[in-house]
Design an enzyme around this catalytic site. Structure first.
Site, mmCIF file in Angstrom:
data_model
loop_
_atom_site.group_PDB
_atom_site.id
_atom_site.type_symbol
_atom_site.label_atom_id
_atom_site.label_comp_id
_atom_site.label_asym_id
_atom_site.label_seq_id
_atom_site.Cartn_x
_atom_site.Cartn_y
_atom_site.Cartn_z
ATOM 1 N N PHE A 185 0.788 -1.086 0.140
ATOM 2 C CA PHE A 185 0.020 0.119 -0.040
ATOM 3 C C PHE A 185 0.872 1.193 -0.067
ATOM 4 O O PHE A 185 1.780 1.004 0.471
ATOM 5 C CB PHE A 185 -0.913 0.257 1.385
ATOM 6 C CG PHE A 185 -2.179 -0.054 1.034
ATOM 7 C CD1 PHE A 185 -3.175 0.835 0.826
ATOM 8 C CD2 PHE A 185 -2.976 -1.426 1.010
ATOM 9 C CE1 PHE A 185 -4.509 0.767 0.494
ATOM 10 C CE2 PHE A 185 -4.075 -1.653 0.773
ATOM 11 C CZ PHE A 185 -4.996 -0.534 0.550
ATOM 12 N N GLN B 149 -9.911 12.266 7.300
ATOM 13 C CA GLN B 149 -9.416 11.920 5.735
ATOM 14 C C GLN B 149 -10.432 12.058 4.728
ATOM 15 O O GLN B 149 -11.476 11.545 4.602
ATOM 16 C CB GLN B 149 -8.931 10.549 5.662
ATOM 17 C CG GLN B 149 -8.250 10.094 4.559
ATOM 18 C CD GLN B 149 -7.609 8.759 4.873
ATOM 19 O OE1 GLN B 149 -8.283 7.777 4.541
ATOM 20 N NE2 GLN B 149 -6.324 8.768 4.526
ATOM 21 N N HIS C 231 -11.063 11.343 0.775
ATOM 22 C CA HIS C 231 -10.710 10.448 -0.258
ATOM 23 C C HIS C 231 -10.845 11.470 -1.655
ATOM 24 O O HIS C 231 -11.967 12.157 -1.664
ATOM 25 C CB HIS C 231 -11.604 9.400 -0.701
ATOM 26 C CG HIS C 231 -11.361 8.242 -1.141
ATOM 27 N ND1 HIS C 231 -11.381 8.311 -2.686
ATOM 28 C CD2 HIS C 231 -10.875 7.030 -1.032
ATOM 29 C CE1 HIS C 231 -10.772 7.323 -3.397
ATOM 30 N NE2 HIS C 231 -10.473 6.545 -2.349
ATOM 31 N N LEU D 207 -17.513 5.995 -3.307
ATOM 32 C CA LEU D 207 -16.064 6.007 -3.766
ATOM 33 C C LEU D 207 -16.040 5.238 -5.066
ATOM 34 O O LEU D 207 -16.393 4.305 -5.560
ATOM 35 C CB LEU D 207 -15.130 5.064 -2.995
ATOM 36 C CG LEU D 207 -15.063 5.785 -1.399
ATOM 37 C CD1 LEU D 207 -14.012 4.994 -0.708
ATOM 38 C CD2 LEU D 207 -14.681 7.379 -1.400
ATOM 39 N N ARG E 109 -3.482 10.142 -0.700
ATOM 40 C CA ARG E 109 -4.567 10.824 -0.829
ATOM 41 C C ARG E 109 -4.860 12.016 -0.546
ATOM 42 O O ARG E 109 -5.635 12.867 -1.113
ATOM 43 C CB ARG E 109 -5.403 9.799 0.358
ATOM 44 C CG ARG E 109 -6.375 8.798 -0.150
ATOM 45 C CD ARG E 109 -7.005 8.135 0.934
ATOM 46 N NE ARG E 109 -7.338 6.799 0.316
ATOM 47 C CZ ARG E 109 -7.737 5.728 1.392
ATOM 48 N NH1 ARG E 109 -7.764 5.902 2.503
ATOM 49 N NH2 ARG E 109 -8.078 4.501 1.032
ATOM 50 N N HIS F 60 -14.042 10.731 4.070
ATOM 51 C CA HIS F 60 -13.860 8.937 3.941
ATOM 52 C C HIS F 60 -13.688 8.354 5.295
ATOM 53 O O HIS F 60 -14.250 7.287 5.723
ATOM 54 C CB HIS F 60 -12.853 8.797 3.180
ATOM 55 C CG HIS F 60 -12.513 7.326 2.826
ATOM 56 N ND1 HIS F 60 -13.467 6.353 2.625
ATOM 57 C CD2 HIS F 60 -11.339 6.488 3.137
ATOM 58 C CE1 HIS F 60 -13.017 5.223 2.572
ATOM 59 N NE2 HIS F 60 -11.669 5.179 2.819
#
Length: 583
Positions: free
Chosen positions: A126, A240, A242, A256, A290, A355
């Site tokens: 990731f 956060q 997105h 999303l 992000r 998000h």
């Protein structure tokens, strides 16, 4: 008022009440049941459709199955660095050290992880990880974890009632003695006597106009329940966003478009047709992090280069149709279902979408106690692990690690508890609150006020904030809070959803105030928190904003990270994106 009094008040009794039936709630319930403790798990939405099921990417643990040099210390270092040093080092260490056990628990309960040919659990990259440590099950990891936990909960006899909306945690003399709520289907008031309560009811991202949360989840319930019980909220401003949520249809705005779409070669363009990521991250382009991509999308829209609907374009149409159908089937199907848009031929209109709540209820690092005797919080409802940016794959492992630890601690707590004070006046207050909504004559409608609140938060506390905008948001919020006093719920033959919406609104209003006031005090730009009037990171603000209804915002200094992973965090890692999933 007659509607709610058609049914007599239902009284339930348990040793531990768990509020929330997603991954966090189920994991702590399983631990309690395995230790012989009577537990009851309740939730306001069906357990098979909890928010956990939407988590696609994977779950982290330094197993070293692909990269033997990985370690818990490196996992902790990556987490701390990605948090912009606002994560609590003790919580980070606990999660990283216990992650392998969390994965093993799932394996023991039949979780179908992807595996290599020789049987090892597969692990992939990731973004912002030094090594491959993300375990997965296709792009349905969260769904498979939820199924595994539901199966295990059934095996160990955890009773789950997923039609109960909890409106208050009952507290007397600083200690929990249960909770109060109602059945969403029948309206029957429900009082639950419990020696301890674990809060696992999610975050507050539904208070923005565009959000990846569905209509009746993440409305700030955990914030309100904890705050009214005497708890505190930490890092409410750290949310956060997105980069890619769709804009329509209205009831699905914020859904999303997976980052895999950019990972497979999707290109971002503004209304002028320009590939604008060249300006913001010329090396990584669309494969940037992000927070950077979300900020780039926001900036293009704010500076007038967005679409008429207030978005930018994510274009996949240059990719081979076979590639899209093979690698991005979920994206293709979602856009056909929601917009009748064929992504092999047309670009997708997207905008940043709220998000994940990186803040939440203030908890102790060792056991996730809230400071209120007998009240604990876990999962997205809690805080301390993610700081100002969440490391992809960490949210699922957090709920497994602290689900087990908090279950163990809570079990010991209730075993030793010999005296419980139950205050009838506290119960009466909770009962009166529900009856007030049903018996009121106010003309305000909860859904309409929720929409206005989401517009306020989007306009004044979105991706980029300023002091002027936040203060204006607080003024508008104050007026909305006054109007909310005139809300009346109108149940119908379909059930008591309107009453649930009224309490959703109360949770959202409190979460919004915490967010705006904390964002105002964080006069810096750090990770997900962008202050246009304070564009630099301030080393003096390496700590947490802690909020309560009575004291407002208090700054809490963070302890230093132990040398075991602090030095690794300061080393940094390569920004190269080759072979890595986007975040």
């Amino acid at each position: 008022m007659a509607a709610i009094t058609e049914h007599p008040e239902r009284l339930l009794t348990t040793s531990v009440l768990v509020i929330g039936t997603g991954g966090a709630g189920l994991r702590v319930s399983i631990e309690l049941a395995q230790r012989g403790i009577e537990v009851l798990a309740v939730g306001k939405r069906r357990k098979h459709d909890a928010h956990t099921t939407l988590a696609a990417g994977g779950i982290n643990a330094a197993l070293g199955t692909m990269d033997p040099e990985d370690s818990w210390q490196q996992h902790a270092a990556d987490t701390l660095r990605e948090s912009y040093y606002l994560a609590n080092p003790e919580i980070v260490e606990t999660v990283a050290k216990n992650a392998a056990q969390g994965i093993q628990d799932l394996v023991d309960w039949g979780m179908p992880f992807a595996r290599e040919a020789d049987g090892r659990i597969s692990q992939r990259f990731f973004g912002a990880h030094k090594y491959r440590r993300t375990c997965y099950a296709g792009d349905y990891t969260g769904l498979e974890i939820q199924r595994t936990l539901m199966r295990r909960a059934d095996e160990v006899g955890v009773p789950v009632v997923d039609t109960i909306y909890i409106t208050r945690i009952l507290v007397a003399d600083g200690a929990v003695f249960g909770a109060y709520g109602f059945d969403i289907v029948t309206g029957q008031p429900v009082r639950i006597n419990a020696d301890a309560v674990v809060l696992a009811a999610g975050g507050h991202t539904r208070i923005w106009r565009y959000t990846s949360s569905r209509r009746d989840e993440n409305t700030g319930d955990s914030f309100r329940l904890a705050a009214l019980a005497g708890g505190k909220i930490r890092d409410a401003e750290l949310v956060q966003f997105h980069p890619s949520g769709i804009l329509e249809p209205d009831d699905a705005a914020g859904t999303l478009v997976s980052e895999a779409a950019r990972g497979e070669g999707g290109v971002l363009r503004n209304s002028l047709g320009e590939r604008f990521m060249e300006k913001y991250d010329p090396e990584r382009m669309e494969l940037s992090t992000r927070d950077r991509v979300a900020l780039a999308n926001y900036t293009e829209i704010a500076e007038g280069r967005g679409t008429e609907k207030g978005g930018v374009y994510l274009d996949l149409s240059h990719l081979p149709r076979e590639t899209i159908l093979e690698k991005l089937p979920r994206v293709y199907r979602t856009l056909i279902d929601l917009q009748m848009l064929d992504v092999t031929e047309q670009p997708i209109e997207i905008a940043p979408t709220a998000h994940y709540s990186m803040g939440g209820v203030w908890v102790r690092p060792d056991d996730h106690g809230t400071g209120v005797d007998g009240l604990y919080a876990i999962g997205e409802a809690s805080s301390g692990l993610h700081g100002a940016n969440r490391l992809g794959g960490n949210s699922l492992i957090e709920l497994l690690v602290y689900g087990r630890i908090t279950g163990e601690v809570t079990a010991e707590y209730v075993k030793q508890k010999v005296d419980v004070h139950r205050d009838p006046a506290v119960v009466a207050e909770a009962r009166a609150e529900i009856e007030g909504f049903l018996g009121g004559e106010g003309l305000e409608v909860p859904r309409r006020l929720q929409r206005e609140l989401r517009n306020i938060m989007t306009e004044h506390a979105g991706v980029v904030r300023t002091e002027e905008g936040l203060r204006e948001g607080l003024e508008k919020l104050g007026r909305l809070e006054e109007r909310a006093k005139n809300v009346t719920a109108h149940p119908d033959i379909a059930g008591f959803d309107d009453l649930a919406h009224a309490f959703d609104l109360l949770g959202s209003l409190l979460a919004a105030r915490a967010t705006l006031e904390c964002a105002l005090e964080r006069r810096e730009t750090r990770g997900c928190h962008n202050r246009a009037d304070f564009p630099q990171q301030d080393p003096e603000m390496k700590g947490n904003m802690v909020w309560s209804p009575t004291e407002g915002v208090v700054f809490e200094q963070l302890p230093d990270a132990p040398e075991s992973f602090a030095a690794l965090a300061n080393e940094g890692i390569s920004d190269a994106v080759e072979g890595k999933l986007v975040e």
